[in-house]
Design a protein around this motif. Sequence first.
Motif, PDB file in Angstrom:
ATOM      1  N   PHE A 133       1.010   2.572  -6.327  1.00 41.42           N
ATOM      2  CA  PHE A 133      -0.161   3.426  -6.436  1.00 41.42           C
ATOM      3  C   PHE A 133      -0.944   3.027  -7.676  1.00 41.42           C
ATOM      4  O   PHE A 133      -0.401   3.007  -8.778  1.00 41.42           O
ATOM      5  CB  PHE A 133       0.271   4.891  -6.533  1.00 41.42           C
ATOM      6  CG  PHE A 133       1.235   5.285  -5.444  1.00 41.42           C
ATOM      7  CD1 PHE A 133       0.782   5.582  -4.174  1.00 41.42           C
ATOM      8  CD2 PHE A 133       2.603   5.312  -5.683  1.00 41.42           C
ATOM      9  CE1 PHE A 133       1.666   5.916  -3.174  1.00 41.42           C
ATOM     10  CE2 PHE A 133       3.491   5.649  -4.688  1.00 41.42           C
ATOM     11  CZ  PHE A 133       3.024   5.953  -3.416  1.00 41.42           C
TER      12      PHE A 133
ATOM     13  N   SER B  48      -7.827  -2.283  -4.721  1.00 40.53           N
ATOM     14  CA  SER B  48      -7.285  -1.065  -5.307  1.00 40.53           C
ATOM     15  C   SER B  48      -7.804  -0.815  -6.719  1.00 40.53           C
ATOM     16  O   SER B  48      -8.078   0.319  -7.081  1.00 40.53           O
ATOM     17  CB  SER B  48      -5.764  -1.115  -5.314  1.00 40.53           C
ATOM     18  OG  SER B  48      -5.329  -2.164  -6.156  1.00 40.53           O
TER      19      SER B  48
ATOM     20  N   LYS C  31       0.822  -1.204   0.000  1.00 40.74           N
ATOM     21  CA  LYS C  31       0.000   0.000   0.000  1.00 40.74           C
ATOM     22  C   LYS C  31       0.859   1.258   0.000  1.00 40.74           C
ATOM     23  O   LYS C  31       0.491   2.266  -0.576  1.00 40.74           O
ATOM     24  CB  LYS C  31      -0.889   0.040   1.251  1.00 40.74           C
ATOM     25  CG  LYS C  31      -2.107  -0.819   1.173  1.00 40.74           C
ATOM     26  CD  LYS C  31      -3.060  -0.505   2.300  1.00 40.74           C
ATOM     27  CE  LYS C  31      -2.523  -0.940   3.631  1.00 40.74           C
ATOM     28  NZ  LYS C  31      -3.518  -0.847   4.715  1.00 40.74           N
ATOM     29  N   LYS C  32       2.010   1.196   0.675  1.00 42.33           N
ATOM     30  CA  LYS C  32       2.862   2.368   0.797  1.00 42.33           C
ATOM     31  C   LYS C  32       3.753   2.578  -0.415  1.00 42.33           C
ATOM     32  O   LYS C  32       4.262   3.669  -0.617  1.00 42.33           O
ATOM     33  CB  LYS C  32       3.744   2.221   2.038  1.00 42.33           C
ATOM     34  CG  LYS C  32       2.974   2.109   3.317  1.00 42.33           C
ATOM     35  CD  LYS C  32       3.855   1.656   4.449  1.00 42.33           C
ATOM     36  CE  LYS C  32       3.007   1.306   5.661  1.00 42.33           C
ATOM     37  NZ  LYS C  32       3.808   0.715   6.734  1.00 42.33           N
ATOM     38  N   ARG C  33       3.967   1.549  -1.219  1.00 42.55           N
ATOM     39  CA  ARG C  33       4.954   1.623  -2.295  1.00 42.55           C
ATOM     40  C   ARG C  33       4.374   1.669  -3.697  1.00 42.55           C
ATOM     41  O   ARG C  33       5.043   2.120  -4.623  1.00 42.55           O
ATOM     42  CB  ARG C  33       5.899   0.426  -2.187  1.00 42.55           C
ATOM     43  CG  ARG C  33       6.796   0.484  -0.979  1.00 42.55           C
ATOM     44  CD  ARG C  33       7.599  -0.788  -0.837  1.00 42.55           C
ATOM     45  NE  ARG C  33       8.587  -0.660   0.206  1.00 42.55           N
ATOM     46  CZ  ARG C  33       8.376  -0.927   1.487  1.00 42.55           C
ATOM     47  NH1 ARG C  33       7.177  -1.329   1.881  1.00 42.55           N
ATOM     48  NH2 ARG C  33       9.333  -0.794   2.369  1.00 42.55           N
TER      49      ARG C  33
ATOM     50  N   THR D   9      -3.350   3.148 -10.923  1.00 43.81           N
ATOM     51  CA  THR D   9      -3.782   4.120 -11.914  1.00 43.81           C
ATOM     52  C   THR D   9      -5.195   3.766 -12.350  1.00 43.81           C
ATOM     53  O   THR D   9      -5.726   2.717 -11.988  1.00 43.81           O
ATOM     54  CB  THR D   9      -2.843   4.133 -13.127  1.00 43.81           C
ATOM     55  OG1 THR D   9      -2.854   2.841 -13.733  1.00 43.81           O
ATOM     56  CG2 THR D   9      -1.424   4.493 -12.707  1.00 43.81           C
TER      57      THR D   9
ATOM     58  N   TYR E 280      -0.084  -0.028 -12.084  1.00 39.90           N
ATOM     59  CA  TYR E 280       0.411   0.502 -10.821  1.00 39.90           C
ATOM     60  C   TYR E 280       1.657   1.322 -11.087  1.00 39.90           C
ATOM     61  O   TYR E 280       2.469   0.963 -11.929  1.00 39.90           O
ATOM     62  CB  TYR E 280       0.754  -0.636  -9.842  1.00 39.90           C
ATOM     63  CG  TYR E 280      -0.449  -1.408  -9.374  1.00 39.90           C
ATOM     64  CD1 TYR E 280      -1.149  -1.024  -8.247  1.00 39.90           C
ATOM     65  CD2 TYR E 280      -0.884  -2.524 -10.064  1.00 39.90           C
ATOM     66  CE1 TYR E 280      -2.255  -1.726  -7.816  1.00 39.90           C
ATOM     67  CE2 TYR E 280      -1.987  -3.233  -9.638  1.00 39.90           C
ATOM     68  CZ  TYR E 280      -2.666  -2.826  -8.518  1.00 39.90           C
ATOM     69  OH  TYR E 280      -3.757  -3.520  -8.098  1.00 39.90           O
ATOM     70  N   LYS E 281       1.807   2.419 -10.343  1.00 40.67           N
ATOM     71  CA  LYS E 281       3.005   3.239 -10.435  1.00 40.67           C
ATOM     72  C   LYS E 281       3.882   2.946  -9.228  1.00 40.67           C
ATOM     73  O   LYS E 281       3.394   2.585  -8.162  1.00 40.67           O
ATOM     74  CB  LYS E 281       2.649   4.723 -10.443  1.00 40.67           C
ATOM     75  CG  LYS E 281       1.916   5.185 -11.667  1.00 40.67           C
ATOM     76  CD  LYS E 281       1.822   6.703 -11.757  1.00 40.67           C
ATOM     77  CE  LYS E 281       1.147   7.307 -10.558  1.00 40.67           C
ATOM     78  NZ  LYS E 281       0.929   8.754 -10.702  1.00 40.67           N
ATOM     79  N   ARG E 282       5.182   3.140  -9.406  1.00 38.25           N
ATOM     80  CA  ARG E 282       6.128   2.955  -8.308  1.00 38.25           C
ATOM     81  C   ARG E 282       7.285   3.910  -8.497  1.00 38.25           C
ATOM     82  O   ARG E 282       7.564   4.379  -9.604  1.00 38.25           O
ATOM     83  CB  ARG E 282       6.644   1.515  -8.263  1.00 38.25           C
ATOM     84  CG  ARG E 282       7.481   1.148  -9.473  1.00 38.25           C
ATOM     85  CD  ARG E 282       8.218  -0.162  -9.297  1.00 38.25           C
ATOM     86  NE  ARG E 282       8.924  -0.522 -10.509  1.00 38.25           N
ATOM     87  CZ  ARG E 282      10.143  -0.116 -10.819  1.00 38.25           C
ATOM     88  NH1 ARG E 282      10.791   0.706 -10.009  1.00 38.25           N
ATOM     89  NH2 ARG E 282      10.715  -0.486 -11.942  1.00 38.25           N
TER      90      ARG E 282
END
Length: 89
Positions: free
Chosen positions: A38, A88, A34-36, A40, A45-47
Motif C-alpha cells: 500500500f 501508485s 496491488k493486493k499486498r 504512503t 510502501y506499507k506491508r
Amino acid sequence: MFAALGVFTQSTLAPLGQSARGMAYKLKSHSGAKKRFFPTSNGNYKRWQVGLRHLNQSFSAERVNRLSRMVLVDNTQKKMLRRALPYSC
C-alpha cells in the motif's frame, strides 16, 4: 464519389489506436503487488508482516502483537515496487 474528391481517405476511416493518436502505451500494474503493498504519501510502501497465519501458538502475546502491525518496505523492495506499481506514487 467522396473518394474522388479526396474527402475520405483510408487513414481517416481506420480506427485510431493509441499509437495513431501519439499516445504512450499504458503500463500494467502487478496484481499480486496491488493486493499486498500500500503506497504512503511520501513515496514509501506499507506491508503486513509474515508469520501470523498459522503455527504460532507457541509465540508470546508480545510477538503476536508485534507481527500484527504494518511495516515500511526497505529500499531494495521499494525499487522493485516502483516498477510493479507504476501509477501508485
